[in-house]
Write an enzyme that holds these catalytic residues in place. Structure first.
Site, PDB file in Angstrom:
ATOM      1  N   ARG A   1     -47.160 -28.465 -56.542  1.00 42.38           N
ATOM      2  CA  ARG A   1     -48.234 -29.464 -56.462  1.00 42.38           C
ATOM      3  C   ARG A   1     -48.773 -29.706 -57.854  1.00 42.38           C
ATOM      4  O   ARG A   1     -48.731 -28.846 -58.726  1.00 42.38           O
ATOM      5  CB  ARG A   1     -49.324 -29.000 -55.495  1.00 42.38           C
ATOM      6  CG  ARG A   1     -50.417 -28.147 -56.075  1.00 42.38           C
ATOM      7  CD  ARG A   1     -51.598 -28.109 -55.145  1.00 42.38           C
ATOM      8  NE  ARG A   1     -51.372 -27.313 -53.950  1.00 42.38           N
ATOM      9  CZ  ARG A   1     -51.519 -25.988 -53.890  1.00 42.38           C
ATOM     10  NH1 ARG A   1     -51.845 -25.319 -54.954  1.00 42.38           N
ATOM     11  NH2 ARG A   1     -51.316 -25.342 -52.768  1.00 42.38           N
ATOM     12  N   GLY A   2     -49.190 -30.909 -58.072  1.00 40.56           N
ATOM     13  CA  GLY A   2     -49.689 -31.250 -59.398  1.00 40.56           C
ATOM     14  C   GLY A   2     -50.273 -32.639 -59.381  1.00 40.56           C
ATOM     15  O   GLY A   2     -50.539 -33.193 -58.315  1.00 40.56           O
ATOM     16  N   THR A   3     -50.460 -33.150 -60.563  1.00 36.60           N
ATOM     17  CA  THR A   3     -51.065 -34.480 -60.660  1.00 36.60           C
ATOM     18  C   THR A   3     -50.188 -35.530 -60.004  1.00 36.60           C
ATOM     19  O   THR A   3     -50.665 -36.559 -59.569  1.00 36.60           O
ATOM     20  CB  THR A   3     -51.247 -34.875 -62.130  1.00 36.60           C
ATOM     21  OG1 THR A   3     -49.996 -34.678 -62.780  1.00 36.60           O
ATOM     22  CG2 THR A   3     -52.303 -34.042 -62.793  1.00 36.60           C
ATOM     23  N   TYR A   4     -48.897 -35.258 -59.967  1.00 37.68           N
ATOM     24  CA  TYR A   4     -47.955 -36.223 -59.406  1.00 37.68           C
ATOM     25  C   TYR A   4     -47.993 -36.254 -57.883  1.00 37.68           C
ATOM     26  O   TYR A   4     -47.497 -37.163 -57.266  1.00 37.68           O
ATOM     27  CB  TYR A   4     -46.534 -35.874 -59.865  1.00 37.68           C
ATOM     28  CG  TYR A   4     -46.190 -34.429 -59.557  1.00 37.68           C
ATOM     29  CD1 TYR A   4     -45.786 -34.062 -58.274  1.00 37.68           C
ATOM     30  CD2 TYR A   4     -46.321 -33.441 -60.522  1.00 37.68           C
ATOM     31  CE1 TYR A   4     -45.512 -32.739 -57.963  1.00 37.68           C
ATOM     32  CE2 TYR A   4     -46.044 -32.115 -60.219  1.00 37.68           C
ATOM     33  CZ  TYR A   4     -45.644 -31.779 -58.944  1.00 37.68           C
ATOM     34  OH  TYR A   4     -45.388 -30.469 -58.642  1.00 37.68           O
ATOM     35  N   GLY A   5     -48.520 -35.189 -57.269  1.00 42.26           N
ATOM     36  CA  GLY A   5     -48.543 -35.120 -55.822  1.00 42.26           C
ATOM     37  C   GLY A   5     -48.077 -33.772 -55.313  1.00 42.26           C
ATOM     38  O   GLY A   5     -48.351 -32.746 -55.945  1.00 42.26           O
ATOM     39  N   HIS A   6     -47.372 -33.766 -54.197  1.00 44.81           N
ATOM     40  CA  HIS A   6     -46.921 -32.521 -53.580  1.00 44.81           C
ATOM     41  C   HIS A   6     -45.411 -32.573 -53.398  1.00 44.81           C
ATOM     42  O   HIS A   6     -44.869 -33.611 -53.067  1.00 44.81           O
ATOM     43  CB  HIS A   6     -47.573 -32.338 -52.212  1.00 44.81           C
ATOM     44  CG  HIS A   6     -49.066 -32.378 -52.265  1.00 44.81           C
ATOM     45  ND1 HIS A   6     -49.853 -31.250 -52.237  1.00 44.81           N
ATOM     46  CD2 HIS A   6     -49.918 -33.417 -52.375  1.00 44.81           C
ATOM     47  CE1 HIS A   6     -51.122 -31.589 -52.317  1.00 44.81           C
ATOM     48  NE2 HIS A   6     -51.190 -32.906 -52.402  1.00 44.81           N
ATOM     49  N   VAL A   7     -44.769 -31.424 -53.606  1.00 45.50           N
ATOM     50  CA  VAL A   7     -43.328 -31.374 -53.388  1.00 45.50           C
ATOM     51  C   VAL A   7     -43.011 -30.341 -52.310  1.00 45.50           C
ATOM     52  O   VAL A   7     -43.530 -29.230 -52.325  1.00 45.50           O
ATOM     53  CB  VAL A   7     -42.565 -31.025 -54.681  1.00 45.50           C
ATOM     54  CG1 VAL A   7     -41.074 -30.915 -54.406  1.00 45.50           C
ATOM     55  CG2 VAL A   7     -42.810 -32.076 -55.748  1.00 45.50           C
TER      56      VAL A   7
ATOM     57  N   VAL B   1     -43.506 -26.484 -52.214  1.00 47.01           N
ATOM     58  CA  VAL B   1     -43.077 -25.665 -53.349  1.00 47.01           C
ATOM     59  C   VAL B   1     -43.719 -26.100 -54.660  1.00 47.01           C
ATOM     60  O   VAL B   1     -43.519 -25.461 -55.690  1.00 47.01           O
ATOM     61  CB  VAL B   1     -41.541 -25.650 -53.508  1.00 47.01           C
ATOM     62  CG1 VAL B   1     -40.885 -24.842 -52.390  1.00 47.01           C
ATOM     63  CG2 VAL B   1     -40.975 -27.064 -53.549  1.00 47.01           C
TER      64      VAL B   1
ATOM     65  N   ASP C   1     -42.880 -36.980 -71.395  1.00 45.26           N
ATOM     66  CA  ASP C   1     -43.599 -35.782 -70.942  1.00 45.26           C
ATOM     67  C   ASP C   1     -42.640 -34.608 -70.766  1.00 45.26           C
ATOM     68  O   ASP C   1     -42.677 -33.907 -69.763  1.00 45.26           O
ATOM     69  CB  ASP C   1     -44.326 -36.092 -69.629  1.00 45.26           C
ATOM     70  CG  ASP C   1     -45.367 -35.032 -69.286  1.00 45.26           C
ATOM     71  OD1 ASP C   1     -45.802 -34.305 -70.205  1.00 45.26           O
ATOM     72  OD2 ASP C   1     -45.737 -34.915 -68.103  1.00 45.26           O
TER      73      ASP C   1
END
Lengths: 463, 271
Positions: A43-49, A41, A165
């Site tokens: 995705r971003g710099t932090y990873g995948h959710v 659901v 942030d």
């Protein structure tokens, strides 16, 4: 892992075999406990959710599983685990468990699942507004949202944790369930160093960090994050909730530079707020980029700008309690900006309608559920479920274009969680969703300002 | 995070019971006497301290690394992971948690190599530091699991500074802080960080410092503290015992023998 060569020379074994086996057997694997494949659901710099369910059916709750970007324990992963392990507040995301996958060295974090977030909620309202439709929400919703954001931030701040942030995408809202309509603050900027606040998330971060919520002192080179910087961001979010427009919207380019000074963003802030008077912000002269500011800007260009005029144009009366609180949150001088505690005491919150625990106040939730993302970079492991998603999604090309070109609005790009028809079947408000599905298409359809600029285009329409 | 100690994982999970601690050590205490066991930990605390100093870490980071090390072996035998590997792993993890920044892998390994060679040759002779980055990274996962992800450790330094500030309103003496600070550092060589909350350790260190400096006039200040004086006395005794032990202990002579005695990890059975 101690290789033979070393064993021979040093006669040292790093780890006891029995200990290793015992820990291995006791360790539960995320893929054994949870179903999540094809359920990405975010995705971003932090990873995948991923949206996940327990395999053993011991409960039927939804969970959010975050697979942290990269392998091993980066400093941000360490900080996130260390701090979330200690933090406990109803308006801060709750870390339930950590999974360490030894084989691929991935780190997984298990959270409660939040169906909504302010980025999607605001986007939904913008879409409705663009189509001259209204969204039915309780009168006090914005107030309830703001109150809970302040409550969560007050808790973080009293524990000396700075978020660093804050933006709509990081403010989650719980869907149906025991915590219905509860705000959860997520994704604290754990990786930011104290002395280099503006360094983008290492160099692994190819995507733009949005500047819209960034306090003026940061743009002028302030070296340290402060509580006041979080408060500014909350002010921006409050304004955006009231008007459905990002108050300091600004064209964004790739921000790969380590220079915090950002001319266009400052210009945008002055266009809304007016240029700061010496008496309003005495220490502005001490800012590292003050000389650049003096060189680049002319006070006279902003003579007719003020927050009250801006908000008045958006139908928020300057004599309203909402406006007066907003003004206290968005003071240019960080030393004068109010604290979260003071903000929670503001008369706005004691005026009718009072804030509610469930921000939807028991009314139906008009917003659609999160839709599953497809894996652009899927390997052959991709299962049929994921392919199904792909088919159900709207023109995929569009998504790819947005991603291919991260010159625009990449904060959203990073947090891109597409909405629309995917879950209509199991959503009681299915009819409304259908409608929104169409609205979204129209919204995109109406923007032909360059293929990579669809999202930003929406904002430009108004400015 | 300078949050609330009383709600922290440190307070809720990691203030251990003396009897439990003793019981969990039985495996190791079959091979080592209690005093020998303490000397071994004393030695590895030195390794962590020297590593940290070489890497220019703050004392807070070094102290956190030392507590990780002690927590791991509070639940596990020395044979589970070679302490010579766990020590730098603790330093590596603590530096990330305390926002010192990531120490580059190569720098960590090089520092380990130089430190073992130049400062601890009396213990390891001609042996080189045997581990590489991949060992540290694998070990780090095991460490994190065994710490149950509790990474925020409260240290006595902050409460110590607050107490000294308070004392300064009555007695101006910079030596008190200097002494007490060093005593807190020394306390890392004992079990007190596993058994008592940090503010009690800070008060105990102050107490010892005042006795050393003959600050009789601070007695009323201690008397007014709302704190369990029995606990303070226990901590004071533990630290004084350490000093007593040091008087008659020559690590350079004894440590090789002791390291030889500690239970070692067993490799996978050969097929």
């Amino acid at each position: 892992m101690a290789d033979n060569f070393q064993n021979k020379t040093m006669a040292s074994v790093m780890m006891d075999y029995e200990f290793k086996m015992k820990t291995q057997n006791e360790r539960s694997k995320v893929e054994d406990l949870f179903d999540y494949e094809g359920c990405k659901v975010g995705r971003g710099t932090y990873g995948h959710v991923y949206k996940a369910r327990r395999k053993d059916g011991s409960d039927t709750k939804d969970y959010a599983l975050k697979q942290i970007e990269g392998t091993g324990l980066s400093m941000s992963a360490c900080r996130e685990i260390a701090l979330l392990r200690e933090l406990k507040h109803s308006n801060v995301i709750n870390l339930i468990r950590v999974f360490l996958s030894h084989t691929d060295r991935k780190v997984w974090l298990l959270f409660d699942y939040a169906e909504h977030d302010l980025w999607h909620i605001i986007k939904f309202h913008r879409a409705a507004k663009a189509n001259k439709k209204s969204v039915m929400v309780p009168k006090g919703m914005v107030k309830s949202l703001l109150y809970q954001i302040l409550d969560g931030i007050h808790y973080l701040h009293s524990n000396w944790v700075l978020h660093r942030d804050l933006k709509p995408a990081n403010i989650l809202v719980m869907g149906e369930g025991p915590e219905r309509g509860r705000v959860k603050i997520a994704d604290m900027g754990f990786a930011r160093l104290f002395n280099a606040p503006l360094k983008p998330l290492a160099d692994l971060d190819p995507v733009v960090v949005t500047f819209w919520y960034r306090a003026p002192e940061l743009l002028l080179g302030a070296r340290h994050y402060t509580k006041a910087i979080d408060i500014w961001a909350i002010g921006c979010i409050f304004a955006e909730l009231l008007t459905s427009e990002p108050i300091f919207h600004c064209r964004q380019e790739d921000i790969k530079t380590s220079n915090p000074y950002h001319h266009d963003q400052l210009d945008r802030i002055f266009n809304v707020m007016g240029f700061p008077q010496e008496k309003d912000w005495e220490d502005i002269r001490k800012m590292p980029e003050h000389a650049t500011l003096v060189k680049d800007f002319k006070r006279s260009n902003y003579q007719n700008c003020s927050l009250s005029k801006y908000m008045d144009r958006h139908k928020i009366k300057p004599d309203s309690k909402a406006f007066s609180l907003l003004q206290r949150l968005l003071l240019m001088d960080p030393n004068r900006r109010i604290t979260s505690e003071q903000a929670m005491q503001d008369p706005y919150f004691s005026e009718d309608p009072l804030p509610t625990q469930d921000v939807f106040a028991g009314c139906p939730i008009p917003y659609p559920k999160r839709e599953f993302l497809t894996d652009d970079d899927q390997d052959d492991k991709s299962d049929s479920k994921a392919r199904q998603n792909q088919q159900q999604q709207q023109p995929n090309t569009q998504q790819n274009q947005v991603q291919a070109n991260n010159h625009d609005h990449a904060a959203n790009n990073a947090k891109r969680m597409r909405m629309s028809g995917q879950n209509q079947g199991n959503n009681t408000g299915g009819g409304g969703q259908q409608e929104f599905h169409q609205q979204q298409q129209m919204m995109f359809g109406g923007q032909q300002q360059g293929s990579s600029n669809q999202q930003q285009g929406n904002f430009q329409q108004r400015f | 995070m300078a949050g609330n100690f009383w709600q922290s994982s440190h307070h809720q999970q990691w203030i251990l019971d003396k009897q439990d601690l003793f019981r969990d050590r039985q495996h190791d205490l079959a091979k080592l006497t209690e005093e020998e066991y303490q000397k071994v930990f004393n030695f590895f605390a030195s390794i962590i301290q020297v590593l940290g100093e070489q890497l220019k870490l703050r004392q807070q980071v070094i102290a956190t690394a030392t507590v990780y090390f002690k927590r791991f072996y509070a639940r596990n035998s020395l044979k589970c992971i070679d302490p010579l590997l766990l020590a730098p792993t603790c330093v590596f993890l603590a530096s990330k948690v305390e926002e010192f920044g990531v120490i580059s892998n190569s720098r960590l390994i090089t520092t380990c190599q130089t430190v073992i060679k130049n400062k601890f040759s009396y213990a390891y002779g001609q042996q080189e530091f045997p581990y590489r980055t991949n060992h540290i990274l694998e070990c780090e996962f095991y460490l994190l699991e065994n710490l149950d992800c509790c990474l925020i450790v409260y240290q006595p330094y902050r409460p110590l500074l607050l107490f000294v500030q308070d004392i300064h309103t009555q007695v101006q003496d910079d030596q008190i802080l200097t002494y007490a600070w060093r005593i807190v550092n020394d306390s890392l060589r004992t079990d007190v960080s596993l058994l008592y909350p940090p503010y009690q350790i800070a008060i105990s260190a102050l107490h010892i410092a005042c006795v050393m400096l003959g600050k009789e006039n601070l007695k009323p200040w201690f008397a007014e503290l709302n704190v369990d004086m029995d606990k303070i006395q226990e901590i004071v005794r533990t630290i004084i015992n350490l000093y007593e032990m040091w008087k008659s202990y020559d690590e350079k002579k004894e440590i090789q023998g002791l390291l030889g005695k500690i239970p070692k990890p067993c490799p996978a059975p050969q097929r």
